[in-house]
Design a protein around this motif. Sequence first.
Motif, short mmCIF file in Angstrom:
data_model
loop_
_atom_site.label_atom_id
_atom_site.label_comp_id
_atom_site.label_asym_id
_atom_site.label_seq_id
_atom_site.Cartn_x
_atom_site.Cartn_y
_atom_site.Cartn_z
N ALA A 1 0.81 -1.23 0.00
CA ALA A 1 0.00 0.00 0.00
C ALA A 1 0.84 1.27 0.00
O ALA A 1 0.46 2.27 -0.62
N ASP A 2 1.97 1.25 0.70
CA ASP A 2 2.83 2.43 0.78
C ASP A 2 4.25 2.14 0.34
O ASP A 2 5.20 2.80 0.76
N ASP A 3 4.38 1.12 -0.53
CA ASP A 3 5.70 0.75 -1.04
C ASP A 3 6.04 1.64 -2.23
O ASP A 3 5.77 1.30 -3.38
N ASN A 4 6.66 2.77 -1.96
CA ASN A 4 6.97 3.74 -3.02
C ASN A 4 8.16 3.32 -3.86
O ASN A 4 8.45 3.94 -4.89
N GLU A 5 8.87 2.26 -3.44
CA GLU A 5 10.01 1.79 -4.21
C GLU A 5 9.60 0.77 -5.26
O GLU A 5 10.39 0.44 -6.15
N LEU A 6 8.37 0.27 -5.17
CA LEU A 6 7.90 -0.71 -6.14
C LEU A 6 7.79 -0.05 -7.51
O LEU A 6 7.19 1.01 -7.64
#
Length: 426
Positions: free
Chosen positions: A263-268
């Motif tokens: 949900a908050d994995d900005n590196e994906l």
Amino acid sequence: MNYEATLEFAHKMDREDALSRFRDEYHIPKVNGQPSIYFCGNSLGLQPKRTQEYLEHEMKQWREMGVEGHFEGDTPWYESHARSKPALSKILGAKEHEIVAMNNLTTNLHLMMVSFYKPEGKRTKIIMEGGAFPSDMYAVESQVKFHGLNPENHVIEVSPREGEYLIRHEDIIEQIEKHGDEIAMVLFPGIQYYTGQVFDMKSITEAGHKAGAKVGFDLAHAAGNIIMKLHDWDVDCATWCSYKYMNSGPGNVSGLYVHERYADDNELPRFAGWWGHDQDERFQMLKGFKPMHGADGWQLANQNVLALAAHQAALSLFEEAGIKNLREKSVKLTGYLEFMLNGLNDSVDEPIVEIITSSKPEERGCQLSLFVHKGGKELFKKLQEGGLIADWREPNVIRLAPTPMYNSFEDVYRLVTLMEKVFKQF
């Protein structure tokens, strides 16, 4: 359940059906001036009568407010993507922040693989079904090529054994375990489009994760058809369409599911769009993509408001009927069709059609696929002339979908009576 091959029995089942009233909520196409036997909900669901009302509401808002309709009125367009979440969360077994209605299925397949197919080192391969629908087939081929790899070497297909129609579950698990350290992603349908086979998504996900791969599903034929628990099954990602069992209109909006751990994995990695940017900052037009929480962060552009209005009209009926109730009726309705078809085959020396869908209710949705042994497409045309609207798939398969939202037991009886008449000509 003890079925009977009589019109009286079909009428009795319809009278006792708590969902029978929903048939009147839909427009039933006619053939030769009579209501058709519409068993094509696995290709395009019927139009809800309330769709026009929902569309007219948005047309009125556009007509009277213009651009102000984005933020004013009782259904501001700025939040239109969120209205489908309560209904979709129940249909898919997901949390509301894990899903969003957007784009079309193939676009979402690509977005899904951008984020979850990440070939690195030895782990470069995708496991999928053999004979997949072109949506999946072409998307996978192009994604593999996008990474500079050859699909012939990096796509592992699991197919039915020789002489069989269905893919054995143990063969799927065996291939995942066999190629474990080479697999980057497992991508399967929830239901196979040609045979109507339901795949065990829970155990496929478990096996894929045990092998160290990401697991995703194309739910085009599963959404609105069977009970799913995407969150509890720990599925990484999924997509679906809304124009089949969810009756939202031809080519209408797809949807995307992403498990809340991302949900908050900005590196994906993802292909970003401005509508997926943090909506509190969206109109500041700043550099640097900052994704919204959950699946909303995969949105690309502002949504098609009219398409979502039609989608919402259809979903409102699911909210009233309940997916569990629909599934319970589906098992009975599909079981009755199977019973009637078996009786039809028992009455002839050499069966004209063969059911290639599993006889186990847990391994099928509301679809029976019939392999035509005699007559081919000419037989299908005769059935169409007699009032059937269904789906023909090459080389010799008729797909029948007794959809619980609007089909009746009488529909099943009418179909088999028609088939009995037509079969005598071949």
